[in-house]
Design a protein around this motif. Structure first.
Motif, short mmCIF file in Angstrom:
data_model
loop_
_atom_site.label_atom_id
_atom_site.label_comp_id
_atom_site.label_asym_id
_atom_site.label_seq_id
_atom_site.Cartn_x
_atom_site.Cartn_y
_atom_site.Cartn_z
N ILE A 15 30.08 33.85 41.50
CA ILE A 15 30.24 35.30 41.57
C ILE A 15 29.75 35.83 42.91
N TRP A 16 29.45 34.94 43.82
CA TRP A 16 29.12 35.34 45.19
C TRP A 16 29.82 34.37 46.13
N GLY A 17 30.50 34.91 47.12
CA GLY A 17 31.14 34.06 48.11
C GLY A 17 32.44 33.45 47.64
N SER A 18 33.20 34.19 46.86
CA SER A 18 34.49 33.68 46.40
C SER A 18 35.40 34.87 46.10
N LEU A 19 36.64 34.58 45.78
CA LEU A 19 37.56 35.64 45.38
C LEU A 19 37.06 36.30 44.10
N GLU A 20 36.37 35.54 43.29
CA GLU A 20 35.79 36.08 42.05
C GLU A 20 34.77 37.17 42.37
N THR A 21 34.12 37.10 43.53
CA THR A 21 33.17 38.14 43.95
C THR A 21 33.86 39.49 43.99
N PHE A 22 34.98 39.52 44.67
CA PHE A 22 35.72 40.78 44.81
C PHE A 22 36.20 41.28 43.45
N ARG A 23 36.76 40.37 42.66
CA ARG A 23 37.26 40.77 41.33
C ARG A 23 36.14 41.32 40.45
N SER A 24 35.03 40.60 40.39
CA SER A 24 33.93 41.03 39.52
C SER A 24 33.31 42.33 40.02
N PHE A 25 33.22 42.51 41.32
CA PHE A 25 32.65 43.72 41.88
C PHE A 25 33.53 44.93 41.56
N VAL A 26 34.84 44.79 41.77
CA VAL A 26 35.76 45.90 41.52
C VAL A 26 35.86 46.20 40.02
N LYS A 27 35.86 45.16 39.22
CA LYS A 27 36.03 45.32 37.78
C LYS A 27 34.85 46.04 37.13
#
Length: 97
Positions: A15-27
């Motif tokens: 959840i840090w340093g990946s595309l998942e970071t952006f998704r989880s942050f926006v979501k």
């Protein structure tokens, strides 16, 4: 790993340093922030949350799928015989620095 209900979907994901970071942050910005923050009084994990850095070579090979960090070095070392049995990488929890 331990987290609030809003973070259960991120179990065993970066959840840090990946595309998942952006998704989880926006979501859900508040959930993301709660899971990456430390308790302001103790400096440790907040109540109900236990988050740890990735382990092994996966912790540092790529920052995102497009940006390699250490992957090329790991590949070069593998070509001359290094692998997980004679080389180690230790993940670091930057929140504690």
């Amino acid at each position: 790993w331990q987290g609030h209900e809003c973070g259960k979907q991120y179990f065993r994901k970066k959840i840090w340093g990946s595309l998942e970071t952006f998704r989880s942050f926006v979501k859900n910005k508040e959930c993301w922030k709660a899971h990456l923050s430390l308790d302001p009084i103790t400096g440790m994990d907040p109540p109900g949350i236990r988050l740890r850095p990735s382990q092994g070579f996966e912790a540092a090979d790529f920052w995102t799928s497009a940006f390699w960090v250490w992957d090329r070095m790991f590949t070069a070392l593998a070509a001359i015989g290094y692998d997980g049995s004679n080389m180690a990488l230790e993940g670091y929890d930057w929140r504690l620095s």
